[in-house]
Scaffold this motif. Structure first.
Motif, PDB file in Angstrom:
ATOM      1  N   ALA A 182      12.893 -10.103   5.232  1.00 23.77           N
ATOM      2  CA  ALA A 182      13.180 -11.220   4.153  1.00 23.77           C
ATOM      3  C   ALA A 182      12.262 -12.053   4.096  1.00 23.77           C
ATOM      4  N   GLU A 183      11.526 -12.692   5.025  1.00 20.26           N
ATOM      5  CA  GLU A 183      10.364 -13.655   4.658  1.00 20.26           C
ATOM      6  C   GLU A 183       9.411 -13.059   4.217  1.00 20.26           C
ATOM      7  N   ILE A 184       9.002 -11.992   4.421  1.00 21.24           N
ATOM      8  CA  ILE A 184       7.662 -11.310   3.781  1.00 21.24           C
ATOM      9  C   ILE A 184       8.101 -11.254   2.368  1.00 21.24           C
ATOM     10  N   ILE A 185       9.213 -10.839   2.066  1.00 25.46           N
ATOM     11  CA  ILE A 185       9.548 -10.629   0.450  1.00 25.46           C
ATOM     12  C   ILE A 185       9.663 -11.986  -0.260  1.00 25.46           C
ATOM     13  N   LYS A 186      10.147 -12.929   0.547  1.00 23.48           N
ATOM     14  CA  LYS A 186      10.087 -14.232  -0.354  1.00 23.48           C
ATOM     15  C   LYS A 186       8.669 -14.865  -0.381  1.00 23.48           C
ATOM     16  N   LEU A 187       7.788 -14.468   0.504  1.00 27.61           N
ATOM     17  CA  LEU A 187       6.396 -14.843   0.606  1.00 27.61           C
ATOM     18  C   LEU A 187       5.611 -14.238  -0.531  1.00 27.61           C
ATOM     19  N   GLY A 188       5.702 -12.863  -0.751  1.00 28.25           N
ATOM     20  CA  GLY A 188       5.379 -12.119  -1.729  1.00 28.25           C
ATOM     21  C   GLY A 188       5.670 -12.412  -2.991  1.00 28.25           C
ATOM     22  N   THR A 189       7.126 -12.767  -3.285  1.00 26.08           N
ATOM     23  CA  THR A 189       7.812 -13.071  -4.358  1.00 26.08           C
ATOM     24  C   THR A 189       7.159 -14.503  -4.996  1.00 26.08           C
ATOM     25  N   SER A 190       6.830 -15.250  -4.092  1.00 27.88           N
ATOM     26  CA  SER A 190       6.286 -16.487  -4.186  1.00 27.88           C
ATOM     27  C   SER A 190       4.684 -16.394  -4.931  1.00 27.88           C
ATOM     28  N   LEU A 191       4.151 -15.308  -4.495  1.00 25.51           N
ATOM     29  CA  LEU A 191       2.840 -15.198  -5.086  1.00 25.51           C
ATOM     30  C   LEU A 191       2.784 -14.189  -6.134  1.00 25.51           C
ATOM     31  N   GLY A 192       3.937 -13.818  -6.505  1.00 28.21           N
ATOM     32  CA  GLY A 192       4.056 -12.900  -7.875  1.00 28.21           C
ATOM     33  C   GLY A 192       3.873 -11.619  -7.491  1.00 28.21           C
ATOM     34  N   VAL A 193       3.955 -10.819  -6.282  1.00 33.51           N
ATOM     35  CA  VAL A 193       3.970  -9.434  -5.751  1.00 33.51           C
ATOM     36  C   VAL A 193       5.090  -8.706  -6.652  1.00 33.51           C
ATOM     37  N   ASP A 194       4.803  -7.795  -7.467  1.00 27.30           N
ATOM     38  CA  ASP A 194       5.538  -6.759  -8.204  1.00 27.30           C
ATOM     39  C   ASP A 194       6.135  -5.843  -7.308  1.00 27.30           C
ATOM     40  N   TYR A 195       7.044  -6.084  -6.528  1.00 28.53           N
ATOM     41  CA  TYR A 195       7.683  -4.934  -5.531  1.00 28.53           C
ATOM     42  C   TYR A 195       8.452  -3.821  -6.237  1.00 28.53           C
ATOM     43  N   SER A 196       8.358  -3.568  -7.444  1.00 31.92           N
ATOM     44  CA  SER A 196       8.764  -2.513  -8.326  1.00 31.92           C
ATOM     45  C   SER A 196       7.657  -1.359  -8.329  1.00 31.92           C
ATOM     46  N   LEU A 197       6.384  -1.911  -7.994  1.00 31.42           N
ATOM     47  CA  LEU A 197       5.156  -0.947  -7.860  1.00 31.42           C
ATOM     48  C   LEU A 197       5.172  -0.372  -6.552  1.00 31.42           C
ATOM     49  N   THR A 198       5.613  -0.963  -5.434  1.00 24.98           N
ATOM     50  CA  THR A 198       5.374  -0.556  -3.982  1.00 24.98           C
ATOM     51  C   THR A 198       6.435   0.597  -3.738  1.00 24.98           C
ATOM     52  N   ARG A 199       6.141   1.491  -2.669  1.00 18.94           N
ATOM     53  CA  ARG A 199       6.501   2.525  -2.526  1.00 18.94           C
ATOM     54  C   ARG A 199       6.874   2.494  -0.787  1.00 18.94           C
ATOM     55  N   THR A 200       7.723   2.544   0.126  1.00 20.94           N
ATOM     56  CA  THR A 200       7.985   2.357   1.192  1.00 20.94           C
ATOM     57  C   THR A 200       8.645   3.650   2.018  1.00 20.94           C
ATOM     58  N   CYS A 201       9.281   4.323   1.229  1.00 21.45           N
ATOM     59  CA  CYS A 201      10.366   5.271   1.676  1.00 21.45           C
ATOM     60  C   CYS A 201       9.531   6.249   2.343  1.00 21.45           C
ATOM     61  N   TYR A 202       9.921   6.940   3.474  1.00 16.81           N
ATOM     62  CA  TYR A 202       9.433   8.073   4.206  1.00 16.81           C
ATOM     63  C   TYR A 202       9.580   9.536   3.628  1.00 16.81           C
ATOM     64  N   ASP A 203      10.547   9.354   2.635  1.00 13.44           N
ATOM     65  CA  ASP A 203      11.044  10.740   1.976  1.00 13.44           C
ATOM     66  C   ASP A 203      11.239  10.717   0.771  1.00 13.44           C
ATOM     67  N   LEU A 204      10.448  10.175  -0.061  1.00 14.48           N
ATOM     68  CA  LEU A 204      10.366  10.019  -1.672  1.00 14.48           C
ATOM     69  C   LEU A 204      10.729  11.430  -2.422  1.00 14.48           C
ATOM     70  N   ASP A 205      11.428  11.517  -3.350  1.00 16.30           N
ATOM     71  CA  ASP A 205      11.516  12.941  -4.082  1.00 16.30           C
ATOM     72  C   ASP A 205      10.163  12.838  -5.205  1.00 16.30           C
ATOM     73  N   ASP A 206      10.432  13.893  -5.884  1.00 14.55           N
ATOM     74  CA  ASP A 206       9.224  14.156  -6.782  1.00 14.55           C
ATOM     75  C   ASP A 206       9.195  13.336  -7.802  1.00 14.55           C
ATOM     76  N   GLN A 207      10.360  12.578  -8.011  1.00 16.18           N
ATOM     77  CA  GLN A 207      10.067  11.303  -9.104  1.00 16.18           C
ATOM     78  C   GLN A 207       9.771  10.194  -8.585  1.00 16.18           C
ATOM     79  N   GLY A 208       9.609  10.069  -7.370  1.00 17.16           N
ATOM     80  CA  GLY A 208       9.069   8.696  -6.641  1.00 17.16           C
ATOM     81  C   GLY A 208      10.278   7.789  -6.253  1.00 17.16           C
ATOM     82  N   ARG A 209      11.568   8.575  -5.867  1.00 19.31           N
ATOM     83  CA  ARG A 209      12.785   7.619  -5.890  1.00 19.31           C
ATOM     84  C   ARG A 209      12.851   7.686  -4.263  1.00 19.31           C
TER      85      ARG A 209
END
Length: 230
Positions: free
Chosen positions: A176-203
């Motif tokens: 949560a603190e990481i996300i708050k920090l990134g948000t304060s710096l304007g990080v667009d988390y919609s660009l990021t991918r973290t999942c270990y098992d994304l489907d072929d559409q990146g979901r």
């Protein structure tokens, strides 16, 4: 001579490394981003890393291919190893999970160290975290300290007296603190991918340990989760 203004940032395209990239840029570093394409299960991360590098206007973005599937031994590099799903949040981190990639951070930091030497950078930035993580042994502070000692002994710039640093700005932060920090710096988390098992559409699957920690982080931060889940 190594420059304190230049930094190599290990950029996977995930939430943590994207935040680290933004932090390094906010500190005035000339960022040389290094993405390791190790033939991992989640190749969408590579495209995410390209986008994060682009929006941060890094000085250089190098994608370095290696094939850790030749070793196997991890659910991220070996299809015969089953990925854990729906693990209770209070159980995550108590054991080393199947998603652990043998010696991954040592391999990555070694590559980053070589990259830093050739670019004259005295700093390597990495998004390791010992609070909201999956129990990987190479995310602990004592490991980072040991690698710094190795770097100083094993490199020309270290032997010649350069002050080699491994910067770990997220080490003691919750998700949560990481996300708050990134948000304060304007990080667009919609660009990021973290999942270990994304489907072929990146979901994202929403069920692996990485997804569970990410979802809880957004909830606790009070920030809308932009992750596309299937």
């Amino acid at each position: 001579m190594a420059s304190s203004s230049k930094a190599v940032v290990l950029l996977s395209g995930g939430l943590d490394s994207s935040t680290v990239c933004a932090v390094a840029a906010s500190k005035g570093r000339e960022v040389h981003a290094l993405t390791i394409d190790y033939n991992q299960r989640n190749l969408w991360e590579i495209n995410a890393a390209k986008e994060v590098a682009r929006v941060n206007r890094v000085a250089e973005h190098l994608i370095f291919p290696i094939d850790l599937r030749l070793f196997g031994g991890s659910a991220l590099t070996d299809s015969s190893v089953e990925l854990a799903r729906d693990v209770p949040l209070d159980e995550i981190g108590k054991t080393i999970p199947a998603s652990y990639v043998p010696a991954r951070n040592t391999i990555f930091l070694s590559l980053a160290l070589g990259f830093a030497e050739t670019r004259g950078a005295s700093e390597i930035w990495i998004g390791v975290n010992q609070l909201d993580y999956s129990g990987y042994p190479d995310c602990r502070p004592e490991y980072i300290d040991a690698f710094v000692k190795t770097a100083r002994l094993a490199t020309k710039m270290g032997v010649e007296g350069a002050d080699i640093k491994i910067e770990t700005p997220l080490l003691y932060l919750t998700k949560a603190e990481i996300i708050k920090l990134g948000t304060s710096l304007g990080v667009d988390y919609s660009l990021t991918r973290t999942c270990y098992d994304l489907d072929d559409q990146g979901r994202a699957c929403g069920r692996c340990e990485s997804c569970l920690l990410r979802k809880r982080g957004f909830e606790e931060a009070g920030v809308p989760d932009p992750t596309p889940y299937r």
